[in-house]
Design a protein around this motif. Sequence first.
Motif, PDB file in Angstrom:
ATOM      1  N   ASP A 131     -15.378  -7.985  23.204  1.00  0.00           N
ATOM      2  CA  ASP A 131     -15.674  -8.228  21.787  1.00  0.00           C
ATOM      3  C   ASP A 131     -17.040  -7.669  21.408  1.00  0.00           C
ATOM      4  O   ASP A 131     -17.209  -7.074  20.333  1.00  0.00           O
ATOM      5  CB  ASP A 131     -15.646  -9.730  21.494  1.00  0.00           C
ATOM      6  N   GLU A 141      -7.169  -4.527  18.133  1.00  0.00           N
ATOM      7  CA  GLU A 141      -6.910  -5.395  16.974  1.00  0.00           C
ATOM      8  C   GLU A 141      -8.214  -5.838  16.312  1.00  0.00           C
ATOM      9  O   GLU A 141      -8.315  -5.871  15.080  1.00  0.00           O
ATOM     10  CB  GLU A 141      -6.089  -6.610  17.413  1.00  0.00           C
ATOM     11  N   ARG A 142      -9.197  -6.136  17.117  1.00  0.00           N
ATOM     12  CA  ARG A 142     -10.492  -6.556  16.565  1.00  0.00           C
ATOM     13  C   ARG A 142     -11.154  -5.401  15.811  1.00  0.00           C
ATOM     14  O   ARG A 142     -11.711  -5.598  14.721  1.00  0.00           O
ATOM     15  CB  ARG A 142     -11.394  -7.060  17.699  1.00  0.00           C
ATOM     16  N   TYR A 143     -11.090  -4.206  16.397  1.00  0.00           N
ATOM     17  CA  TYR A 143     -11.723  -3.065  15.723  1.00  0.00           C
ATOM     18  C   TYR A 143     -11.024  -2.764  14.398  1.00  0.00           C
ATOM     19  O   TYR A 143     -11.684  -2.534  13.378  1.00  0.00           O
ATOM     20  CB  TYR A 143     -11.715  -1.822  16.617  1.00  0.00           C
ATOM     21  N   LEU A 144      -9.709  -2.751  14.392  1.00  0.00           N
ATOM     22  CA  LEU A 144      -8.972  -2.465  13.155  1.00  0.00           C
ATOM     23  C   LEU A 144      -9.287  -3.494  12.084  1.00  0.00           C
ATOM     24  O   LEU A 144      -9.444  -3.150  10.894  1.00  0.00           O
ATOM     25  CB  LEU A 144      -7.477  -2.430  13.439  1.00  0.00           C
ATOM     26  N   GLU A 145      -9.398  -4.742  12.476  1.00  0.00           N
ATOM     27  CA  GLU A 145      -9.685  -5.791  11.500  1.00  0.00           C
ATOM     28  C   GLU A 145     -11.100  -5.676  10.954  1.00  0.00           C
ATOM     29  O   GLU A 145     -11.320  -5.771   9.739  1.00  0.00           O
ATOM     30  CB  GLU A 145      -9.487  -7.159  12.149  1.00  0.00           C
ATOM     31  N   GLN A 146     -12.086  -5.461  11.820  1.00  0.00           N
ATOM     32  CA  GLN A 146     -13.474  -5.484  11.382  1.00  0.00           C
ATOM     33  C   GLN A 146     -13.928  -4.177  10.748  1.00  0.00           C
ATOM     34  O   GLN A 146     -14.839  -4.172   9.920  1.00  0.00           O
ATOM     35  CB  GLN A 146     -14.382  -5.853  12.556  1.00  0.00           C
ATOM     36  N   SER A 154     -11.903  -2.068   9.046  1.00  0.00           N
ATOM     37  CA  SER A 154     -11.064  -1.703   7.886  1.00  0.00           C
ATOM     38  C   SER A 154     -10.769  -0.206   7.895  1.00  0.00           C
ATOM     39  O   SER A 154     -10.892   0.487   6.880  1.00  0.00           O
ATOM     40  CB  SER A 154     -11.743  -2.119   6.572  1.00  0.00           C
ATOM     41  N   PRO A 196      -7.673   1.664   9.099  1.00  0.00           N
ATOM     42  CA  PRO A 196      -6.341   1.921   9.650  1.00  0.00           C
ATOM     43  C   PRO A 196      -6.068   3.399   9.865  1.00  0.00           C
ATOM     44  O   PRO A 196      -5.199   3.764  10.662  1.00  0.00           O
ATOM     45  CB  PRO A 196      -5.406   1.325   8.592  1.00  0.00           C
TER      46      PRO A 196
END
Length: 397
Positions: A187, A328-333, A335, A337
């Motif tokens: 993380d 998943e964490r990188y894509l979420e934080q 933004s 895609p």
Amino acid sequence: MGKYGDHLPVRGYRRARYFNIVKPWATNLLGKAIMELRSEKVEKYLKSLLGEGITVRSMAALGENADDRAQKKCGYGTPIRVEYQSATGELKSAVLHTMSPSHFGHEHMSDRAQILLWQRDTFNRLPRHIRAIDAGTIQTGGTPASLGAPEEFFLLTEYADGAGYFLDLERLAKTGVLTERDAARADALCDYLVDIHRVPGPDPELYVRRIRELVGHGECIMGIADSFAATAFHPVNELRQIEHLCVDWRWRLKGRTHRLRQVHGDFHPWNILFGQGTDFTVLDRSRGEFGDPADDIACLSMNYVFFSLERSGRLEDAFEVLFLRFWERYLEQSSDPEILEVVSPFFVFRALVLANPLWYPNLAETIRRQLLAFSLAILRQDRCDPRRVNRYCGIDV
């Protein structure tokens, strides 16, 4: 705890860094023997840089005992830890880096100078990066100096304590036991990349250059592909197909100049040193201060795949958890895609390095074949799906 540079020599069958692969033609190319770096000459240089009162106490290749009596000379490409005493009596350390000639676009002294001078200019602008102190030349006779009639160039950096992140991955490969610290460190690395990737680049043409170099530079896809010819594993047909597909990807990506961001450029587990907990330092940013964030993301996450393939022949268990958690964490934080539409050739660059016997001489051929299958499969997709890694590797799910 390990020290800065533990990642540099080959550890068992593990990784050989390109600047430590010294070929017989290297000294012929230079037309001279490997240069000596003696403590008295290094001390004279440090006095000219830092002031009188400097005394060199020891010099040793990183990963070896710091015994100056045993360390009489060091070849190009071997980082040297220099322990010295300041005028106030304080004991300090620095690291002196040189580069070996190689067929990764480092044949000429000017090639090597370009890299070291760029590092001197940019190391200190990246958060958490080990600091550069100076760059200069080694004169005829092995004397470090600021410039003159150079025989080779060098970079002087600070020394950092820490344990290479690859040691965590080696432990996971042996035990399969994922700890809270493993998750927290993944993380922390993800959040670091999210943070540095927020800084936009200044010139769209730098993006075009980075995509061009990703495909055609001696250190990148075509250079790595060429280097297979020096090994017993030389999959010509697959490499030819990969190169053709990557040229198509260059045309697909080079117009996406809005993606230009601050990057590390070589964010793999051998360039990350952890202290206690999640505190870490990074080393050896490479190839450009700005580029596509996909480069850093592919560089680190491909190692989760690689260590898992070594362990069990597929991405699964602890490494799959880390890989998907990281993505998943990188894509979420972030933004971002769009990264899934551009990451494929960056993954391929890293997969070719991992499959190459020059870096991993004792890797099973079945894993090399899986990495090539991964490369061809992912290049044939318009969009990467991190959950389909095993299918890309030709593994039945």
